[in-house]
Design a protein around this motif. Structure first.
Motif, PDB file in Angstrom:
ATOM      1  N   ARG A 187       0.872  -1.177   0.000  1.00 15.78           N
ATOM      2  CA  ARG A 187       0.000   0.000   0.000  1.00 15.78           C
ATOM      3  C   ARG A 187       0.911   1.229   0.000  1.00 15.78           C
ATOM      4  O   ARG A 187       1.674   1.447   0.946  1.00 15.78           O
ATOM      5  N   SER A 201       2.305   7.113  -9.837  1.00 15.26           N
ATOM      6  CA  SER A 201       1.050   6.584  -9.303  1.00 15.26           C
ATOM      7  C   SER A 201       0.425   5.597 -10.280  1.00 15.26           C
ATOM      8  O   SER A 201      -0.042   4.519  -9.888  1.00 15.26           O
ATOM      9  N   VAL A 202       0.412   5.959 -11.550  1.00 14.55           N
ATOM     10  CA  VAL A 202      -0.162   5.079 -12.575  1.00 14.55           C
ATOM     11  C   VAL A 202       0.634   3.780 -12.669  1.00 14.55           C
ATOM     12  O   VAL A 202       0.070   2.684 -12.695  1.00 14.55           O
ATOM     13  N   SER A 205       0.164   1.493  -9.661  1.00 19.72           N
ATOM     14  CA  SER A 205      -1.182   0.920  -9.545  1.00 19.72           C
ATOM     15  C   SER A 205      -1.278  -0.457 -10.200  1.00 19.72           C
ATOM     16  O   SER A 205      -2.182  -1.226  -9.895  1.00 19.72           O
ATOM     17  N   ARG A 206      -0.338  -0.782 -11.094  1.00 15.12           N
ATOM     18  CA  ARG A 206      -0.373  -2.068 -11.785  1.00 15.12           C
ATOM     19  C   ARG A 206       0.146  -3.211 -10.917  1.00 15.12           C
ATOM     20  O   ARG A 206      -0.133  -4.377 -11.195  1.00 15.12           O
ATOM     21  N   LYS A 210      -2.570  -1.058  -3.316  1.00 10.68           N
ATOM     22  CA  LYS A 210      -3.370   0.169  -3.394  1.00 10.68           C
ATOM     23  C   LYS A 210      -2.425   1.351  -3.489  1.00 10.68           C
ATOM     24  O   LYS A 210      -1.343   1.355  -2.897  1.00 10.68           O
ATOM     25  N   VAL A 211      -2.819   2.353  -4.263  1.00  8.02           N
ATOM     26  CA  VAL A 211      -2.027   3.568  -4.402  1.00  8.02           C
ATOM     27  C   VAL A 211      -2.888   4.761  -4.029  1.00  8.02           C
ATOM     28  O   VAL A 211      -4.015   4.920  -4.535  1.00  8.02           O
ATOM     29  N   CYS A 291      -7.243   5.447 -13.994  1.00 10.64           N
ATOM     30  CA  CYS A 291      -6.848   4.854 -12.708  1.00 10.64           C
ATOM     31  C   CYS A 291      -7.735   5.379 -11.582  1.00 10.64           C
ATOM     32  O   CYS A 291      -8.123   4.616 -10.681  1.00 10.64           O
ATOM     33  N   SER A 294     -11.170   3.762 -12.050  1.00  6.68           N
ATOM     34  CA  SER A 294     -11.206   2.340 -11.712  1.00  6.68           C
ATOM     35  C   SER A 294     -10.840   2.064 -10.262  1.00  6.68           C
ATOM     36  O   SER A 294     -10.890   0.911  -9.820  1.00  6.68           O
ATOM     37  N   THR A 296      -7.916   2.161  -8.852  1.00  6.72           N
ATOM     38  CA  THR A 296      -6.564   1.673  -8.587  1.00  6.72           C
ATOM     39  C   THR A 296      -5.666   2.773  -8.014  1.00  6.72           C
ATOM     40  O   THR A 296      -4.637   2.487  -7.409  1.00  6.72           O
ATOM     41  N   VAL A 297      -6.064   4.022  -8.244  1.00 13.85           N
ATOM     42  CA  VAL A 297      -5.430   5.171  -7.600  1.00 13.85           C
ATOM     43  C   VAL A 297      -6.524   5.966  -6.919  1.00 13.85           C
ATOM     44  O   VAL A 297      -7.578   6.234  -7.523  1.00 13.85           O
TER      45      VAL A 297
END
Length: 546
Positions: A187, A201-202, A205-206, A210-211, A291, A294, A296-297
């Motif tokens: 995290r 950040s992008v 996120s992969r 969690k970012v 991101c 979705s 993820t960020v």
């Protein structure tokens, strides 16, 4: 009389400074502390000796046609936006083409640059270097400092209570980041939403669990891909748009910009920016909105404090089980090798005449190259600085008196010293600044004159991209290939995309000719205005930090 010039650093600024000195018949010697050229564009897997370099996945924010050297286009098969490996390859090609490597001394550190005892009459400098633990003293007629502004990581830990005393996780600055694998399953909290903070950040996120992305700024996110799939800077950075920005009220231009940005996605809904705020910044990122959409960020406000394993934010919310805090808080610049009397007066680039020359010196034989943050390519700005500086050293371009230069500096200098991480002191409009230095160097093109002698070229310059080739049309260093480079820049942009050709019978060439014909009166008027009235200065809310 300047003959021998010391160039410090063999990155972008250093290479072009060596080339410009050679063009003027000077004798440059470039000192590079590492074993190779490229500066920050020479990626390494480790943070060797504290040297700053780009992260592995970086892609340029400015397109190849808008960020090349003015007399050396990128190869036409290179993509418009480039990874660090292709930028470095281009710099190697540039160095080989102009035979620059023989003038560079690698693995040589500059320890000090001090005025000679007779500086008031000679303008000379004593430069002490070290190579393989052996020190050597040199005398130079002039010095060009090309170490840039990505020098020392800015890590404001004091602004984040608990990060050192209570937080048990890991914290690091983005300059230590190389790739995302070390963050797999963790995290992560990224602090700072500049271009680097958005990119990391992008990417994180992969692989991260969690970012969270923390910001205190209003931030507009724009894409490198603009209308009809062309590069954003080629479409937006034009003299025509620049004239509109100058003529229209600033409130209206901001409203137009905000409306354009929100046409992609509503920034208020995403918590990024409000059109009601006059203070904002812009970043380049195509993937961040998805991101956020979705999950993820997750966007968060500024951090208030850290506990043992959590971050408490200014809105009262808390995120638990934070493993890593990654500070994308920018860089400070410093010139530890300069003598104190010179170093102490350079608190930012606004302390320098035209962001280049320390105005207090009795002789203008010291220049700082690349200490700028433009709304376009720093490579182009650094080259223009180097061309003018080489002309000053060669004697064909004259500077005002120290008192006049100081008066100009004081007039332009912001009244309040800003936070170094905000980089506002470094930021300027691309066209305004490059045009200003080009005028000093005598290489700024005249749209009005070109309309009378070469209307096709004039229209391409005014309505098309303000690409660096424009500054090789006239004056010293005029390049015979500049006109052709301008008129074929769109073809070079499309060339790497032609890996699969589809049929398209539409013919837009005639429509383009009619549009240019109809635009001719407007271009004539604009050319008159540009020749009669001064260009606008810097703007604290200028565009993307590129």
């Amino acid at each position: 009389m300047v003959r021998r010039v010391a160039v410090i650093g063999a990155g972008v600024g250093g290479l072009v400074s060596v080339k410009c000195c050679l063009d003027e018949g000077l004798e440059p010697i470039c000192f590079e502390s590492s074993e190779d050229i490229g500066g920050i564009w020479r990626y390494t897997d480790s943070t060797e000796n504290g040297r700053v370099s780009v992260y592995h996945s970086i892609i340029t924010n400015t397109s190849k046609e808008m960020s090349c050297f003015s007399d050396f286009p990128y190869p036409e098969d290179f993509p418009s936006y480039l990874p660090h490996s292709l930028v470095l390859e281009y710099l190697r090609m540039y160095a080989r083409h102009f035979d620059l490597l023989q003038h560079i001394r690698f693995q040589t550190t500059v320890l000090s640059v001090r005025k000679r005892p007779d500086f008031t009459t000679s303008g000379q400098w004593e430069v002490v270097t070290e190579t393989d633990s052996v020190r050597e003293s040199h005398v130079f007629d002039a010095v060009m400092v090309c170490t840039g502004h990505y020098q020392e990581p800015y890590l404001p830990l004091a602004s984040f209570p608990g990060i050192e005393s209570r937080f048990k996780g890991q914290h690091l600055h983005s300059w230590e980041y190389r790739d995302a694998q070390a963050f797999r399953g963790k995290r992560v909290l990224v602090v700072g939403i500049g271009n680097t903070g958005g990119d990391l950040s992008v990417e994180l996120s992969r692989v991260a669990a969690k970012v969270f992305l923390s910001t205190r700024s209003n931030t507009w996110v724009i894409s490198r891909v603009s209308d009809h799939g062309f590069p954003f800077d080629m479409v937006g950075t034009t003299r025509f748009n620049h004239l509109l920005d100058w003529l229209l009220p600033s409130a209206l231009t901001r409203r137009i910009k905000f409306r354009k940005f929100n046409s992609w996605f509503n920034h208020t809904n995403y918590g990024l920016a409000s059109s009601k705020s006059s203070k904002f910044k812009m970043i380049i990122n195509e993937e961040l909105p998805f991101c956020l959409l979705s999950g993820t960020v997750v966007l968060k406000p500024n951090v208030k404090e850290f506990t043992a394993n959590s971050a408490v934010f200014e809105d009262g919310t808390t995120e638990e089980n934070i493993d890593v805090v990654l500070f994308a808080t920018g860089y400070n610049f410093s010139f530890p090798f300069l003598e104190e009397s010179v170093r102490s007066v350079i608190d930012n680039n606004r302390s320098l005449y035209k962001c280049i020359f320390p105005p207090q010196l009795e002789k203008p034989t010291l220049a700082i190259i690349g200490l700028i943050q433009l709304t376009g390519s720093i490579m182009v700005g650094s080259e223009m600085q180097a061309r003018w500086v080489a002309g000053v050293f060669a004697g064909w371009s004259k500077l005002p008196s120290p008192s006049r230069m100081m008066a100009d500096v004081l007039k332009r200098k912001p009244p309040v010293k800003r936070n170094p991480s905000e980089r506002e002191n470094l930021k300027m409009w691309f066209i305004s600044y490059v045009d200003e230095i080009a005028a000093c160097a005598g290489v700024k093109p005249s749209v009005l004159k070109l309309l009378l002698t070469d209307p096709q070229l004039a229209l391409a310059i005014f309505f098309g991209p303000c690409s660096p080739y424009q500054f090789r049309l006239v004056g010293r260093g005029k390049w015979s290939g500049a006109r052709a480079a301008i008129l074929t820049q769109w073809q070079r942009t499309l060339k790497p995309l032609r890996t699969r050709v589809v049929d398209d019978n539409s013919d837009s060439s005639s429509a383009w000719r009619w549009m240019c014909l109809l635009a001719l009166p407007a271009a004539l008027t604009a050319g008159f205005l540009f020749s009669k009235y001064p260009q606008p200065g810097w703007s604290p809310w200028a565009g993307p930090q590129l």
